[in-house]
Design an enzyme around this catalytic site. Structure first.
Site, PDB file in Angstrom:
ATOM      1  N   ASP A   1       6.753 -31.355 -40.346  1.00  0.00           N
ATOM      2  CA  ASP A   1       7.723 -32.052 -39.494  1.00  0.00           C
ATOM      3  C   ASP A   1       8.899 -31.118 -39.221  1.00  0.00           C
ATOM      4  O   ASP A   1       9.619 -30.725 -40.137  1.00  0.00           O
ATOM      5  CB  ASP A   1       8.164 -33.311 -40.264  1.00  0.00           C
ATOM      6  CG  ASP A   1       9.169 -34.159 -39.520  1.00  0.00           C
ATOM      7  OD1 ASP A   1       9.923 -33.614 -38.677  1.00  0.00           O
ATOM      8  OD2 ASP A   1       9.226 -35.362 -39.810  1.00  0.00           O
TER       9      ASP A   1
ATOM     10  N   SER B   1      12.047 -42.236 -38.492  1.00  0.00           N
ATOM     11  CA  SER B   1      13.118 -41.282 -38.193  1.00  0.00           C
ATOM     12  C   SER B   1      14.474 -42.001 -38.175  1.00  0.00           C
ATOM     13  O   SER B   1      14.864 -42.575 -39.192  1.00  0.00           O
ATOM     14  CB  SER B   1      12.797 -40.568 -36.877  1.00  0.00           C
ATOM     15  OG  SER B   1      13.589 -39.426 -36.726  1.00  0.00           O
TER      16      SER B   1
ATOM     17  N   HIS C   1       5.955 -35.031 -37.015  1.00  0.00           N
ATOM     18  CA  HIS C   1       6.915 -36.128 -36.844  1.00  0.00           C
ATOM     19  C   HIS C   1       6.434 -37.152 -35.809  1.00  0.00           C
ATOM     20  O   HIS C   1       7.161 -38.093 -35.497  1.00  0.00           O
ATOM     21  CB  HIS C   1       8.255 -35.519 -36.398  1.00  0.00           C
ATOM     22  CG  HIS C   1       9.461 -36.412 -36.575  1.00  0.00           C
ATOM     23  ND1 HIS C   1      10.013 -36.677 -37.811  1.00  0.00           N
ATOM     24  CD2 HIS C   1      10.233 -37.089 -35.682  1.00  0.00           C
ATOM     25  CE1 HIS C   1      11.069 -37.483 -37.670  1.00  0.00           C
ATOM     26  NE2 HIS C   1      11.217 -37.761 -36.380  1.00  0.00           N
TER      27      HIS C   1
END
Lengths: 280, 280
Positions: free
Chosen positions: B224, B148, B258
């Site tokens: 995600d 991320s 995620h």
């Protein structure tokens, strides 16, 4: 008794699901997680129940043990129950080692615990029946493992139900709670002052009283602070097993501690051990 | 600059250590973790830097990614830096996506951030130099990955230092922060209103401006939520790479989210990818 799905996360080709349900044993809503490996999309699979330690929920092991990778390889479902009943109506204590998060997997007989703290029945009877009815699990093909208080839980579940589990293992289990401070505190609270009632939930006492399983695998780190504090007492269980002719492998793991880093280091070997029993 | 060891945990035959040190870049005490595989007890080993995402510390990936098992297999050290400077004297914001835990791995130029938020220099220069001087790491033999915001950090570290890293990969990285809400918020705060200064820390803009690395590996889950919110924009980076002739493998992973369960599912492949580059 119906399952309500709370979340579903894809992992290693399978799914890590969290469910809630009304528990007949604990008289409250219970939450658990289950990892269904990729194989479960096409067939029923064997199950390994994982009982966690003090202060844990269903989330600790599923996030930190690194077990799902091996479960996917072997085609085994992993079940992560909570460590106690929970909720505003459920008795609790200020200390971390009693009450919510610290059931010791017994059926409590004493107030204020007896109403909800029936975790032995929950993890050994109610939950397996519920899951085998509702999810793609092979009926009756199950094993059990756990950590610390949950290692104690795994040992007593297997020793009290030798035909109910194909295999049992544990990481740093509380092997003789009637002789450790954690165990004495909780058994007094949950079971009362009569110590003869405690032996039904003590792995060492169960072996001394004649309980037998096919084998026991235990890993214990030598740098474990709770081992040093004599909360775990694996030597007591080993001595009882050796005296009784009960097979046991106690591996003292040099310089490992009590954390999930210790569990992660050996969980692959434990799951392979259970896979052999579950698929034989 | 001396390292103070805070904790050492045995894992997979090696040691997971946590250190603190005074950072010359960030002008405060910084904490990081490093996993030294068993091989490091006898020889210097290559290093894989892991940059974590928003709200993380050095602890999240070391506890949840399941990476140490593969690092032990390949004989690679894993370094887990913190995600920002920290402390009472360090500027912060109420929101989770700005300030402490959210450095975006840039060298801030704007008050109140510029004094401590020099994380690009910290992770790409100061920390590698410090570790190669004090720990059993091969000088200059390093790769970088992350998740991320940390995937963004990994991409810019490699693209801005093509000779400094043997390989780069990322999980659900923020590929084009100048066009996402997280990135616009933080780059405005840390770098000011002049958007031309932002491009120096945007992977897509760097490729468009001519930056090149040998290869890029990215995994992105299709379930995600931040991908859906267009915070991550992997297609922008893919398009820039394809236009520029920059090698990139963008794998859209069906139904993965995620979380660290997504990372755990593919970290073994990423570490094998880096091992090939680090040992060639």
């Amino acid at each position: 008794m119906s399952l309500q799905i709370i979340a579903s996360i894809r992992e290693f080709g399978g799914y890590l699901n969290r469910y809630s349900h009304d528990s007949a044993s604990c008289h409250c809503e219970m939450i658990f997680s289950i990892y269904l490996p990729p194989q479960a999309q096409n067939e029923k699979v064997p199950a390994l129940y994982w009982l966690s330690g003090l202060t844990c929920t269903d989330d600790n092991a599923r996030s930190k043990a690194g077990a799902q990778r091996y479960a996917a390889e072997h085609g085994i479902a992993l079940i992560f129950p909570d460590t106690s009943p929970r909720g505003e109506d459920v008795a609790d204590a200020e200390r971390y080692d009693l009450g919510q998060g610290a059931s010791f997997y017994v059926n409590a007989t004493q107030p204020p615990w007896a109403g909800h703290y029936q975790m032995y029945d929950y993890v050994s009877r109610e939950l397996p029946a519920l899951l085998e009815e509702n999810l793609p699990l092979l009926a009756g093909v199950k094993s059990v493992s756990g950590h610390s208080m949950g290692g104690h839980g795994a040992l007593i579940c297997a020793l009290k139900n030798p035909s109910g589990y194909r295999s049992v293992s544990a990481f740093a289990p509380i092997c003789n709670p009637v002789n450790g401070e954690w165990g004495k505190t909780c058994f007094t609270a949950y079971l009362g002052d009569d110590r003869t009632t405690w032996n039904a939930y003590d792995a060492t006492a169960l072996v001394e009283a004649g309980a037998r399983v096919s084998d026991i695998l235990i890993d214990q780190g030598t740098a474990d602070e709770f081992y040093d504090e004599k909360q775990l007492l694996p030597e007591s269980l080993k001595a009882a097993c050796d005296k009784a002719g009960q097979a046991i492998t106690l591996r003292m793991q040099e310089d490992y501690d009590h954390s999930y880093h210790f569990i992660a280091s050996f969980i692959g070997e434990h799951i392979a051990y259970h896979a052999r029993a579950l698929k034989s």
